[in-house]
Design an enzyme around this catalytic site. Structure first.
Site, PDB file in Angstrom:
ATOM      1  N   ILE A  10     -15.508 -15.465  -0.219  1.00 23.39           N
ATOM      2  CA  ILE A  10     -16.500 -14.379  -0.109  1.00 23.39           C
ATOM      3  C   ILE A  10     -15.898 -12.990  -0.277  1.00 23.39           C
ATOM      4  O   ILE A  10     -16.630 -12.011  -0.374  1.00 23.39           O
ATOM      5  CB  ILE A  10     -17.303 -14.417   1.217  1.00 23.39           C
ATOM      6  CG1 ILE A  10     -16.348 -14.472   2.409  1.00 23.39           C
ATOM      7  CG2 ILE A  10     -18.322 -15.512   1.245  1.00 23.39           C
ATOM      8  CD1 ILE A  10     -17.081 -14.171   3.709  1.00 23.39           C
ATOM      9  N   GLY A  11     -14.617 -12.879  -0.296  1.00 17.19           N
ATOM     10  CA  GLY A  11     -14.055 -11.539  -0.480  1.00 17.19           C
ATOM     11  C   GLY A  11     -12.551 -11.558  -0.587  1.00 17.19           C
ATOM     12  O   GLY A  11     -11.902 -12.571  -0.335  1.00 17.19           O
ATOM     13  N   GLU A  12     -12.037 -10.440  -0.989  1.00 18.36           N
ATOM     14  CA  GLU A  12     -10.597 -10.311  -1.169  1.00 18.36           C
ATOM     15  C   GLU A  12     -10.155  -9.007  -0.516  1.00 18.36           C
ATOM     16  O   GLU A  12     -10.784  -7.966  -0.745  1.00 18.36           O
ATOM     17  CB  GLU A  12     -10.292 -10.264  -2.668  1.00 18.36           C
ATOM     18  CG  GLU A  12      -8.875 -10.566  -3.022  1.00 18.36           C
ATOM     19  CD  GLU A  12      -8.710 -11.942  -3.699  1.00 18.36           C
ATOM     20  OE1 GLU A  12      -7.575 -12.291  -3.938  1.00 18.36           O
ATOM     21  OE2 GLU A  12      -9.714 -12.641  -3.954  1.00 18.36           O
ATOM     22  N   GLY A  13      -9.118  -9.038   0.304  1.00 25.41           N
ATOM     23  CA  GLY A  13      -8.586  -7.815   0.908  1.00 25.41           C
ATOM     24  C   GLY A  13      -7.177  -7.581   0.431  1.00 25.41           C
ATOM     25  O   GLY A  13      -6.697  -8.307  -0.441  1.00 25.41           O
ATOM     26  N   SER A  14      -6.512  -6.575   1.000  1.00 26.81           N
ATOM     27  CA  SER A  14      -5.154  -6.275   0.539  1.00 26.81           C
ATOM     28  C   SER A  14      -4.179  -7.385   0.892  1.00 26.81           C
ATOM     29  O   SER A  14      -3.143  -7.515   0.260  1.00 26.81           O
ATOM     30  CB  SER A  14      -4.652  -4.974   1.157  1.00 26.81           C
ATOM     31  OG  SER A  14      -5.695  -4.205   1.650  1.00 26.81           O
ATOM     32  N   PHE A  15      -4.495  -8.167   1.949  1.00 23.38           N
ATOM     33  CA  PHE A  15      -3.508  -9.156   2.402  1.00 23.38           C
ATOM     34  C   PHE A  15      -3.875 -10.604   2.088  1.00 23.38           C
ATOM     35  O   PHE A  15      -3.138 -11.509   2.411  1.00 23.38           O
ATOM     36  CB  PHE A  15      -3.301  -9.010   3.919  1.00 23.38           C
ATOM     37  CG  PHE A  15      -2.809  -7.651   4.288  1.00 23.38           C
ATOM     38  CD1 PHE A  15      -1.492  -7.293   4.066  1.00 23.38           C
ATOM     39  CD2 PHE A  15      -3.677  -6.710   4.817  1.00 23.38           C
ATOM     40  CE1 PHE A  15      -1.032  -6.025   4.388  1.00 23.38           C
ATOM     41  CE2 PHE A  15      -3.237  -5.447   5.145  1.00 23.38           C
ATOM     42  CZ  PHE A  15      -1.899  -5.093   4.922  1.00 23.38           C
ATOM     43  N   GLY A  16      -5.022 -10.813   1.499  1.00 25.77           N
ATOM     44  CA  GLY A  16      -5.388 -12.186   1.193  1.00 25.77           C
ATOM     45  C   GLY A  16      -6.888 -12.330   0.974  1.00 25.77           C
ATOM     46  O   GLY A  16      -7.601 -11.353   0.721  1.00 25.77           O
ATOM     47  N   ALA A  18     -10.894 -13.944   1.959  1.00 27.43           N
ATOM     48  CA  ALA A  18     -11.802 -14.327   3.050  1.00 27.43           C
ATOM     49  C   ALA A  18     -12.630 -15.503   2.526  1.00 27.43           C
ATOM     50  O   ALA A  18     -13.286 -15.387   1.480  1.00 27.43           O
ATOM     51  CB  ALA A  18     -12.685 -13.154   3.440  1.00 27.43           C
ATOM     52  N   ASP A 127      -8.058   1.544  10.777  1.00 25.06           N
ATOM     53  CA  ASP A 127      -8.525   1.182   9.430  1.00 25.06           C
ATOM     54  C   ASP A 127     -10.040   1.058   9.404  1.00 25.06           C
ATOM     55  O   ASP A 127     -10.588   0.186   8.739  1.00 25.06           O
ATOM     56  CB  ASP A 127      -7.854  -0.135   8.989  1.00 25.06           C
ATOM     57  CG  ASP A 127      -7.995  -0.373   7.491  1.00 25.06           C
ATOM     58  OD1 ASP A 127      -8.143   0.615   6.743  1.00 25.06           O
ATOM     59  OD2 ASP A 127      -7.995  -1.549   7.079  1.00 25.06           O
TER      60      ASP A 127
HETATM   61  N1  ATP Z   1     -16.388 -11.992   9.147  1.00 23.46           N
HETATM   62  C1  ATP Z   1     -16.836 -11.730   7.930  1.00 23.46           C
HETATM   63  N2  ATP Z   1     -18.136 -11.987   7.603  1.00 23.46           N
HETATM   64  C2  ATP Z   1     -18.593 -11.717   6.373  1.00 23.46           C
HETATM   65  N3  ATP Z   1     -17.828 -11.214   5.393  1.00 23.46           N
HETATM   66  C3  ATP Z   1     -16.535 -10.956   5.638  1.00 23.46           C
HETATM   67  C4  ATP Z   1     -15.979 -11.193   6.912  1.00 23.46           C
HETATM   68  N4  ATP Z   1     -14.677 -10.844   6.898  1.00 23.46           N
HETATM   69  C5  ATP Z   1     -14.443 -10.401   5.651  1.00 23.46           C
HETATM   70  N5  ATP Z   1     -15.543 -10.466   4.890  1.00 23.46           N
HETATM   71  C6  ATP Z   1     -15.656 -10.095   3.473  1.00 23.46           C
HETATM   72  O1  ATP Z   1     -14.414 -10.332   2.854  1.00 23.46           O
HETATM   73  C7  ATP Z   1     -13.870  -9.121   2.338  1.00 23.46           C
HETATM   74  C8  ATP Z   1     -12.365  -9.115   2.528  1.00 23.46           C
HETATM   75  O2  ATP Z   1     -12.117  -9.042   3.895  1.00 23.46           O
HETATM   76  P1  ATP Z   1     -10.676  -8.653   4.475  1.00 23.46           P
HETATM   77  O3  ATP Z   1     -10.859  -8.519   5.927  1.00 23.46           O
HETATM   78  O4  ATP Z   1      -9.684  -9.620   3.960  1.00 23.46           O
HETATM   79  O5  ATP Z   1     -10.345  -7.284   3.793  1.00 23.46           O
HETATM   80  P2  ATP Z   1     -10.822  -5.825   4.178  1.00 23.46           P
HETATM   81  O6  ATP Z   1     -10.533  -5.570   5.605  1.00 23.46           O
HETATM   82  O7  ATP Z   1     -12.228  -5.651   3.711  1.00 23.46           O
HETATM   83  O8  ATP Z   1      -9.869  -4.971   3.269  1.00 23.46           O
HETATM   84  P3  ATP Z   1      -8.390  -4.532   3.574  1.00 23.46           P
HETATM   85  O9  ATP Z   1      -7.611  -5.742   3.968  1.00 23.46           O
HETATM   86  O10 ATP Z   1      -7.956  -3.987   2.261  1.00 23.46           O
HETATM   87  O11 ATP Z   1      -8.464  -3.496   4.622  1.00 23.46           O
HETATM   88  C9  ATP Z   1     -14.580  -8.015   3.103  1.00 23.46           C
HETATM   89  O12 ATP Z   1     -14.641  -6.862   2.348  1.00 23.46           O
HETATM   90  C10 ATP Z   1     -15.950  -8.622   3.358  1.00 23.46           C
HETATM   91  O13 ATP Z   1     -16.770  -8.419   2.249  1.00 23.46           O
END
Ligand code: ATP
Length: 392
Positions: A10-16, A18, A127
């Site tokens: 469902i998503g991608e962040g800087s560290f991996g 989701a 953050d």
């Molecule tokens: N608990 C959750 N419920 C629904 N969507 C989520 C949840 N956690 C993360 N996501 C989705 O996954 C994406 C990536 O989440 P992740 O926490 O890995 O990165 P981030 O915190 O958004 O970014 P960064 O790590 O760069 O600060 C999010 O932007 C969000 O869209």
């Protein structure tokens, strides 16, 4: 990892990534954050810290933690799935139209309450953002350092303009704390209604819980009743006894009593056992000790023993003592030695009472009964002991 089925990414962040996952044994969906564990010890530490910190936060406005584990060089954090998506996704869904003011204030209130919970646990998030935008890292850093931002739409209330201006001050000292925003900042009166709405369900739940705690659970009641019935109630009443003993009662009343059980005359063995094994937390006039006589005769005998009373000495003696004694003497605890019975030992034991410690709990209000904590097993003239100390 085998315990979960991955539904989708469902998503991608800087560290991996989701991942949306479903435990093999449940229908509810969860989010599993998959974080590559860096080789360096420091990076590994901070990745693990995220899991530990999230596990410590329990608040209605913070994503709930389920579990975390490590496998195949990754750290996995399983957490509540926010089906409405994150703030950035909601902003994108708007396609450029603005959120109503009420929605902004409600969400902002929720964010503040969540942040306050984190701060109360002495943790800084560092953050909090949607994806708060720039063409490059360099221009992003410059924007942050200069505190530049697109001004708020002019129709929004002055308090919000004022708030954003202060929250984005480059010097942290000039920014309001979350506590200030919630309680005394100009914006707090706009948040008030939303804060009450957020807190209300929590308060209601608390009240309900308290109510439940104060009530007997049906099963508990049954268990206790059964225990008492088996252990200490005797079914001794017969209709014949009742005719004589309860002749004054109406037909209805005596009918009820006929089916009732009566307490056995002596204390039940079970109760005695409990008393024998119980810790003694206060010493009364009849100290209960292991092996004490709990027979009917023994109990009667101990009741006959007279309760210790204060000596009826002339009050002048006491008043004289009080006049001379320093005030702080009232707040000290003393052990009074019975030297006069061992005159031979007088050389070894100093004269007069020995001060042990200043006991702060003695300054707390409590009943007069609690104050008489003299040892009970010998009689001595305590006024004489104090006179020796303060009058000679
Ligand atoms: N608990 C959750 N419920 C629904 N969507 C989520 C949840 N956690 C993360 N996501 C989705 O996954 C994406 C990536 O989440 P992740 O926490 O890995 O990165 P981030 O915190 O958004 O970014 P960064 O790590 O760069 O600060 C999010 O932007 C969000 O869209």
């Amino acid at each position: 990892m085998d315990r979960y089925t991955v539904v989708k990414v469902i998503g991608e962040g800087s560290f991996g990534r989701a991942l949306l996952v479903q435990p093999n044994t449940e229908k509810v969906k969860w989010v599993m954050k998959e974080i590559r564990l860096p080789k360096a010890e420091n990076g590994m530490k901070s990745a693990r810290a995220e899991a530990v910190l999230l596990s410590r936060m329990k608040h209605q406005n913070i994503v709930a933690f389920r579990e975390s584990f490590e496998a195949n060089g990754h750290l996995y954090i399983v957490m509540e799935f926010c089906s409405g998506g994150d703030l950035l996704q909601r902003m994108r869904q708007q396609n450029g139209s603005l959120f109503p003011e009420d929605v902004i204030l409600r969400w902002f209130s929720q964010m503040c309450l969540g942040t306050k919970h984190i701060h109360d646990k002495r943790v800084l998030h560092r953050d909090l953002k949607s994806k708060f935008e720039a063409r490059s890292w360099k221009s992003l850093i410059l924007k942050v350092c200069r505190g530049s931002y697109t001004p708020l739409p002019s129709h929004l209330p002055y308090e919000l303009h004022y708030l954003i201006k202060h929250m984005l001050k480059t010097n942290p000292k000039d920014r309001p704390s979350v506590q200030t925003i919630l309680s005394s900042h100009r914006v707090s009166k706009l948040l008030h209604k939303h804060l009450i709405e957020e807190e209300l369900p929590k308060r209601e739940t608390k009240e309900l819980t308290e109510k439940r705690v104060n009530q007997w659970k049906k099963e508990e009641g049954k268990e206790v009743a059964m225990f008492l019935g088996q252990k200490s109630l005797l079914n001794t009443t017969t209709p014949k006894d009742l005719n004589t003993s309860f002749s004054n009662l109406s037909e209805n009343q005596s009918g009820n009593i006929a089916t009732r059980k009566r307490w056995a005359e002596g204390p039940s063995n079970t109760v005695l056992q409990v008393l024998r094994n119980a810790d003694i937390i206060s010493s009364g006039d009849t100290p209960i000790t292991q092996g004490a006589d709990f027979t009917k005769e023994g109990l009667k005998e101990s009741q006959k023993r007279e309760r210790r009373k204060w000596n009826k000495d002339p009050p002048e003696r006491l008043l004289k003592l009080l006049e001379k004694a320093p005030l702080n003497a009232a707040f000290s605890t003393y052990i009074i030695h019975r030297h006069h019975q061992h005159d031979d030992d007088d050389d070894d034991v100093p004269d007069g009472p020995e001060e042990v410690d200043t006991d702060q709990s003695r300054l707390e209000p409590r009943s007069d009964d609690d104050d008489t904590d003299f040892e009970e097993d010998f009689h001595f003239d305590w006024q004489e002991e104090l006179e020796k100390m303060f009058l000679h």
